[in-house]
Design an enzyme around this catalytic site. Structure first.
Site, PDB file in Angstrom:
ATOM      1  N   SER A  51       0.800  -1.229   0.000  1.00  8.83           N
ATOM      2  CA  SER A  51       0.000   0.000   0.000  1.00  8.83           C
ATOM      3  C   SER A  51       0.830   1.276   0.000  1.00  8.83           C
ATOM      4  CB  SER A  51      -0.935   0.015   1.215  1.00  8.83           C
ATOM      5  OG  SER A  51      -0.208   0.162   2.418  1.00  8.83           O
ATOM      6  N   LYS A 107       0.811   4.790   6.737  1.00  9.63           N
ATOM      7  CA  LYS A 107       0.267   5.608   5.653  1.00  9.63           C
ATOM      8  C   LYS A 107       0.940   6.973   5.683  1.00  9.63           C
ATOM      9  CE  LYS A 107      -2.822   2.335   4.839  1.00  9.63           C
ATOM     10  NZ  LYS A 107      -2.734   1.438   3.649  1.00  9.63           N
TER      11      LYS A 107
END
Length: 239
Positions: A51, A107
């Site tokens: 990701s 993230k």
């Protein structure tokens, strides 16, 4: 004149039991210091998914700094948020707001508290200004229509980031489960930020998933046989 020769006495030799006891005690204190440092100052993490490609690769091993962000006790859920807050576009590590007992997420903090975040034309817009991003893979699109994380509301754009909350996106925008799907990251869920890659291994992605202890051991052992599986150029990369 007679000069008396000084004699030195050697310390009494320790018994085997005493040496073992001292060795155990020394390692006890080393272990205690490590646990305290690991729980309150820094931690280690491994990237299990794509990701954050290409900024972070599957198999990257990170040193996480908790200084100023969060302090906690090792092997417990007890933690205290501290005084530091992330900057825009800084990589952050946090507990999943929708499942705090699951593996921590990595993230990038995109929206700050109070920001209005919009996704259009494949780009991110913050308070009406296009955000310049040179680290992403693929266009940035909202979550599919009708998608809603259990217990969460649908994230509609433009989206105003609540107070004490952060809008987080993965760099691999087409393969990241992030704030587009489940909303913002509460400040109290932040753990810290990566400071360095200390090891990076190209192995079966399953090796880095939680609970795959045998696969992970084999990945480490394979490096001894095939050193080329270590991504040497990524070691000691800092953020």
């Amino acid at each position: 004149m007679i000069v008396k020769k000084k004699t030195t006495t050697s310390p009494p030799s320790l018994s085997v039991e005493e040496r073992i006891r001292r060795e155990i005690l020394a390692w006890f204190w080393v272990g205690l210091v490590f646990l305290l440092v690991n729980g309150t100052i820094g931690q280690a993490r491994v990237i299990p998914s794509g990701s954050m490609e290409n900024t972070l690769l599957i198999g990257d091993h990170l040193i996480i700094s908790r200084v100023g962000y969060d302090a906690g006790l090792p092997f417990t859920n007890w933690h205290v948020p501290l005084w530091r807050n992330p900057r825009r576009q800084q990589i952050i590590v946090f507990r999943p707001p929708y499942a705090p007992d699951q593996t921590d997420l990595v993230k990038r903090a995109i929206g700050m508290p109070g920001d209005v975040v919009d996704l259009r034309d494949g780009n991110v817009w913050i308070n009406g200004q296009k955000l310049e991003e040179d680290y992403t893979l693929g266009p940035t699109k909202p979550a599919p229509p009708g998608f809603s994380q259990r217990g969460r509301i649908n994230v509609a754009f433009p989206y105003r980031v609540p107070d004490n909350c952060y809008f987080a996106l993965g760099d691999n925008r087409g393969n990241s489960y992030d704030s587009r799907f489940w909303g913002c990251v509460p400040r109290e869920d932040l753990i810290g930020t990566p400071v360095m890659i200390y090891m990076s291994i190209d192995a079966n992605p399953n090796a880095w998933q939680p609970g795959h202890i045998v696969d992970r051991f084999l990945a480490y052992a394979n490096v001894l046989i095939h050193p080329e599986t270590m991504r040497w150029k990524r070691i000691f990369h800092t953020f």
